[in-house]
Design a protein around this motif. Structure first.
Motif, PDB file in Angstrom:
ATOM      1  N   HIS A   1     -33.370 -24.356  20.614  1.00 40.87           N
ATOM      2  CA  HIS A   1     -33.912 -25.646  20.184  1.00 40.87           C
ATOM      3  C   HIS A   1     -32.913 -26.510  19.401  1.00 40.87           C
ATOM      4  CE1 HIS A   1     -38.278 -27.352  19.721  1.00 40.87           C
ATOM      5  NE2 HIS A   1     -37.440 -28.238  20.225  1.00 40.87           N
TER       6      HIS A   1
ATOM      7  N   ASP B   1     -39.227 -26.368  12.752  1.00 40.33           N
ATOM      8  CA  ASP B   1     -37.778 -26.615  12.805  1.00 40.33           C
ATOM      9  C   ASP B   1     -37.371 -27.706  11.814  1.00 40.33           C
ATOM     10  OD1 ASP B   1     -37.723 -24.573  14.646  1.00 40.33           O
ATOM     11  OD2 ASP B   1     -37.642 -25.890  16.389  1.00 40.33           O
TER      12      ASP B   1
ATOM     13  N   ASN C   1     -36.207 -26.919   8.633  1.00 40.23           N
ATOM     14  CA  ASN C   1     -35.386 -26.384   7.542  1.00 40.23           C
ATOM     15  C   ASN C   1     -34.108 -27.186   7.375  1.00 40.23           C
ATOM     16  OD1 ASN C   1     -36.579 -24.072   6.170  1.00 40.23           O
ATOM     17  ND2 ASN C   1     -36.696 -23.156   8.217  1.00 40.23           N
TER      18      ASN C   1
ATOM     19  N   SER D   1     -32.712 -18.209   7.509  1.00 41.91           N
ATOM     20  CA  SER D   1     -31.927 -17.493   8.519  1.00 41.91           C
ATOM     21  C   SER D   1     -30.527 -18.056   8.744  1.00 41.91           C
ATOM     22  CB  SER D   1     -32.674 -17.550   9.862  1.00 41.91           C
ATOM     23  OG  SER D   1     -32.762 -18.900  10.312  1.00 41.91           O
TER      24      SER D   1
ATOM     25  N   ASP E   1     -41.977 -22.103   7.018  1.00 43.27           N
ATOM     26  CA  ASP E   1     -41.314 -21.628   5.806  1.00 43.27           C
ATOM     27  C   ASP E   1     -41.721 -22.558   4.660  1.00 43.27           C
ATOM     28  OD1 ASP E   1     -39.932 -19.526   7.136  1.00 43.27           O
ATOM     29  OD2 ASP E   1     -38.560 -21.018   7.973  1.00 43.27           O
TER      30      ASP E   1
ATOM     31  N   ASP F   1     -41.075 -26.307  22.918  1.00 46.89           N
ATOM     32  CA  ASP F   1     -40.534 -24.965  22.674  1.00 46.89           C
ATOM     33  C   ASP F   1     -41.485 -23.970  23.330  1.00 46.89           C
ATOM     34  OD1 ASP F   1     -39.785 -22.479  21.525  1.00 46.89           O
ATOM     35  OD2 ASP F   1     -39.133 -23.443  19.667  1.00 46.89           O
TER      36      ASP F   1
ATOM     37  N   ASP G   1     -41.954 -21.020  22.899  1.00 46.11           N
ATOM     38  CA  ASP G   1     -42.584 -20.043  21.997  1.00 46.11           C
ATOM     39  C   ASP G   1     -43.897 -20.566  21.413  1.00 46.11           C
ATOM     40  OD1 ASP G   1     -42.054 -21.461  19.547  1.00 46.11           O
ATOM     41  OD2 ASP G   1     -40.196 -20.362  19.188  1.00 46.11           O
TER      42      ASP G   1
ATOM     43  N   THR H   1     -38.035 -15.955  19.368  1.00 45.25           N
ATOM     44  CA  THR H   1     -38.866 -15.798  18.166  1.00 45.25           C
ATOM     45  C   THR H   1     -40.349 -15.898  18.535  1.00 45.25           C
ATOM     46  OG1 THR H   1     -38.495 -18.159  17.725  1.00 45.25           O
ATOM     47  CG2 THR H   1     -37.158 -16.637  16.479  1.00 45.25           C
TER      48      THR H   1
HETATM   49  N1  ARG Z   1     -36.645 -23.157  17.535  1.00 49.07           N
HETATM   50  C1  ARG Z   1     -37.058 -22.009  17.021  1.00 49.07           C
HETATM   51  N2  ARG Z   1     -37.483 -21.038  17.774  1.00 49.07           N
HETATM   52  N3  ARG Z   1     -37.006 -21.931  15.703  1.00 49.07           N
HETATM   53  C2  ARG Z   1     -37.329 -20.724  14.948  1.00 49.07           C
HETATM   54  C3  ARG Z   1     -37.108 -20.958  13.486  1.00 49.07           C
HETATM   55  C4  ARG Z   1     -37.516 -19.783  12.660  1.00 49.07           C
HETATM   56  C5  ARG Z   1     -37.359 -19.973  11.153  1.00 49.07           C
HETATM   57  N4  ARG Z   1     -38.256 -20.990  10.666  1.00 49.07           N
HETATM   58  C6  ARG Z   1     -35.919 -20.314  10.800  1.00 49.07           C
HETATM   59  O1  ARG Z   1     -35.636 -21.336  10.255  1.00 49.07           O
HETATM   60  O2  ARG Z   1     -35.042 -19.543  11.062  1.00 49.07           O
END
Ligand code: ARG
Ligand code: MN
Ligand code: MN
Length: 303
Positions: free
Chosen positions: A103, A130, A132, A139, A182, A230, A232, A244
């Motif tokens: 992503h 996404d 963060n 991570s 998060d 995404d 997921d 994930t």
């Molecule tokens: N595009 C994704 N699958 N993102 C997963 C992010 C997981 C977690 N919130 C991180 O910052 O690491």
């Protein structure tokens, strides 16, 4: 699909924004699972721009190891090239359909789009937000920062891909299918006033009602709408091959309904589908699902 007279596929074989390798095989897996045949059957004119290439990044210029921004220089080099690639497709009057990749490629896709659309709406369908930044990431994986960077939050090298930023505004941004945030992401959603439909909202109200509102928010006062999907976001029972996965996701029917309603709305001007990871090897189930979902987005109907 609106305005465009054709679709252009662009594969982005990149996985260094994720914690697990393998999403680089996504574009080829989706093509092999029958995307060309699907487009043919739908009678939609389309071109294949092939797999994106990008230059090797310069040696890491940073003195310290970038633990909060893993593979930053690869992510930057890729997204600069993707910015140019997507921009070219829009310029040609075609609808960009970007196949990821992890992503983190949304940063380059949105940069390419935002160089044409000054008020771009975004519908981000994902388990995660996404959102963060280097300060909040648990991570260091940049795919978890792609939406934040596009909104102008975080490291300036990421927020200014293409030489400008921010690419999008919080009032035209919609999250849908969210079930894993998060702490810093929760704060960001509230502080920025981003519209967020969690799985709880979808359970209570139903996909149809939620999507109606999502279309309103992303479509009102905007000059284009991008769908960032995404894989997921689906339940792992449907989409196991992704880096994930998390239980409690969208059902097969909810995901199709969401994309059918987006097609019906006529507001979507570009799309990307990310995080298919065929190396996780449960057969071609997830890539096949991706092809079917793209069909719904492009107007495939039962009758
Ligand atoms: N595009 C994704 N699958 N993102 C997963 C992010 C997981 C977690 N919130 C991180 O910052 O690491
Ligand atoms: Mn994501
Ligand atoms: Mn996700």
């Amino acid at each position: 699909m609106t305005r465009a007279n054709s679709i252009t596929l662009l594969g982005v074989p990149f996985d260094l924004g994720a914690g697990r390798r393998g999403a680089c095989g996504g574009p080829e897996a989706i093509m092999q699972a029958g995307l060309p045949e699907k487009l043919q059957r739908l009678g939609i004119p389309w071109n294949d721009a092939g797999l994106l290439t990008w230059p090797e990044p310069q040696l890491e210029q940073d003195a310290l190891p970038l633990t909060a921004l893993k593979h930053l220089h690869d992510v930057l080099a890729l997204n600069e090239a993707l910015h140019a690639g997507v921009s070219r497709i829009v310029q040609q009057g075609s609808f960009p359909l970007v196949l990821g990749g992890d992503h983190s490629i949304a940063i380059g896709t949105l940069a390419g789009l935002a160089s044409h659309y000054s008020r771009l709406g975004v519908i981000w369908i994902d388990t995660h937000s996404d959102l963060n930044t280097p300060d909040t990431t648990p991570s260091g994986n940049i795919h978890g920062m792609a939406l934040a960077a596009s909104l102008g939050q975080g490291d300036e090298r990421l927020t200014r891909i293409g030489g400008f930023g921010p690419k999008i505004r919080p009032e035209h941004t919609v999250l849908l299918g969210v079930r894993d945030l998060d702490p810093g992401e929760k704060t960001c959603i509230k502080a920025q006033g981003i519209t967020c439909f969690t799985m709880h909202d979808i359970d209570r109200r139903g996909m149809s009602s939620v999507m109606e509102e999502a279309v309103q928010v992303a479509g009102k006062g905007t000059d284009g709408v991008h769908l960032s999907f995404d894989i997921d976001s689906l339940d792992p029972a449907e989409a196991p091959d992704t880096g994930t996965p998390l239980k409690g996701g969208l059902s097969y029917r909810e995901a199709h309904l969401a994309l059918e309603l987006l097609h019906e709305s006529g507001i979507v001007t570009s799309a990307e589908l990310v995080e298919v990871n065929p190396s996780l090897d449960t057969g071609q189930k997830t890539a096949q699902l991706a092809v079917e979902l793209i069909g719904s987005l492009l107007g495939e109907q039962i009758l």
